[in-house]
Design a protein around this motif. Structure first.
Motif, short mmCIF file in Angstrom:
data_model
loop_
_atom_site.label_atom_id
_atom_site.label_comp_id
_atom_site.label_asym_id
_atom_site.label_seq_id
_atom_site.Cartn_x
_atom_site.Cartn_y
_atom_site.Cartn_z
N GLY A 42 0.79 -1.23 0.00
CA GLY A 42 0.00 0.00 0.00
C GLY A 42 0.82 1.27 0.00
O GLY A 42 0.26 2.37 0.01
N MET A 43 2.14 1.15 -0.03
CA MET A 43 3.01 2.32 0.03
C MET A 43 3.75 2.48 -1.31
O MET A 43 3.86 1.54 -2.09
CB MET A 43 4.02 2.19 1.18
N THR A 69 -5.73 -2.82 -3.86
CA THR A 69 -7.05 -2.59 -4.41
C THR A 69 -7.57 -1.24 -3.91
O THR A 69 -7.66 -1.02 -2.71
CB THR A 69 -8.04 -3.69 -3.98
N PRO A 70 -7.90 -0.33 -4.83
CA PRO A 70 -8.42 0.99 -4.41
C PRO A 70 -9.72 0.84 -3.63
O PRO A 70 -10.51 -0.08 -3.87
CB PRO A 70 -8.63 1.73 -5.73
N PRO A 114 -1.57 7.30 -3.00
CA PRO A 114 -2.83 8.06 -2.98
C PRO A 114 -3.90 7.51 -3.91
O PRO A 114 -5.06 7.93 -3.85
CB PRO A 114 -2.40 9.46 -3.40
N ARG A 115 -3.56 6.55 -4.76
CA ARG A 115 -4.56 5.92 -5.63
C ARG A 115 -5.36 4.85 -4.89
O ARG A 115 -6.40 4.42 -5.37
CB ARG A 115 -3.86 5.31 -6.85
N ILE A 171 -6.51 10.14 -5.49
CA ILE A 171 -6.19 10.24 -6.91
C ILE A 171 -6.77 9.02 -7.60
O ILE A 171 -6.79 7.91 -7.04
CB ILE A 171 -4.66 10.32 -7.12
N ALA A 172 -7.26 9.20 -8.82
CA ALA A 172 -7.90 8.11 -9.55
C ALA A 172 -6.94 6.93 -9.73
O ALA A 172 -5.75 7.12 -9.98
CB ALA A 172 -8.38 8.60 -10.92
#
Length: 201
Positions: A13-14, A199-200, A180-181, A186-187
């Motif tokens: 996640g980073m 997974t967003p 940030p996605r 952010i998209a």
């Protein structure tokens, strides 16, 4: 913390990036600047947070700019309303196509806090034009140091551009931050050149 030579896993996640810090201590020799008769640099006297976030995102999403998106409205408004924060937009007619943000919060210094163009202006010479404006504005103030930092998430041309503009590298650091996605800032489709692990929301 001192890092030993080697390879280190980035936590899930980073994202990890190498940050290069650059500075100049006197105005550089002027470079040739392409004419940009259709562009104007306009100072935002009372920028609203929504307008700023839209411009920040339109310029920086492809490079995963997220620092201002992490801020709540009150914190961001305090930055935007500070007399030490000078914000300019590059306009082509009525459209905002570029961001220049200068930070004079440290006496005798100026930080080139944000500098970027939206896609329609990339490769047109507008970057050199905007840098000439930034240099003129900054060194017209009583400063003895103008500094900036860039990272490996940024455009591959950014570091060499800053060096050609007169900035000298002075140190490097490694930064690890949440992607940030993954949290909706952010998209997920932004910055496809940077792998997305997770997974967003």
């Amino acid at each position: 913390m001192e890092l030993s030579p080697g390879t280190f896993d980035v936590p899930p996640g980073m994202i990890a990036t190498v940050v290069t810090y650059l500075e100049m201590q006197a105005p550089p020799t002027p470079r040739p600047v392409p004419d940009q008769p259709d562009l104007m640099l306009v100072k935002a006297e009372h920028p609203m947070t929504a307008w700023y976030r839209d411009l920040f995102s339109s310029v920086g999403a492809d490079w995963l700019w997220f620092s201002r998106l992490d801020m709540d409205d009150r914190s961001l408004a305090a930055v935007l309303g500070s007399r030490n924060t000078w914000i300019y937009s590059v306009k082509d007619g009525k459209r905002d196509l570029g961001l220049l943000e200068l930070d004079f919060s440290v006496p005798g210094e100026c930080e080139l806090a944000f500098f970027g163009l939206a896609k329609p202006l990339i490769g047109t010479g507008a970057g050199r034009w905007l840098m000439a404006q930034a240099l003129g504005i900054a060194w017209d103030q009583p400063i003895s140091r103008f500094h900036v930092h860039t990272c490996t998430l940024d455009s591959p041309a950014a570091l060499s551009f800053y060096m050609r503009s007169g900035f000298k590298p002075v140190r490097q650091a490694i930064e690890i931050a949440p992607d940030p996605r993954l949290n909706g800032q952010i998209a997920p489709c932004a910055a496809p050149q940077i792998p997305l692990f997770g997974t967003p929301v």
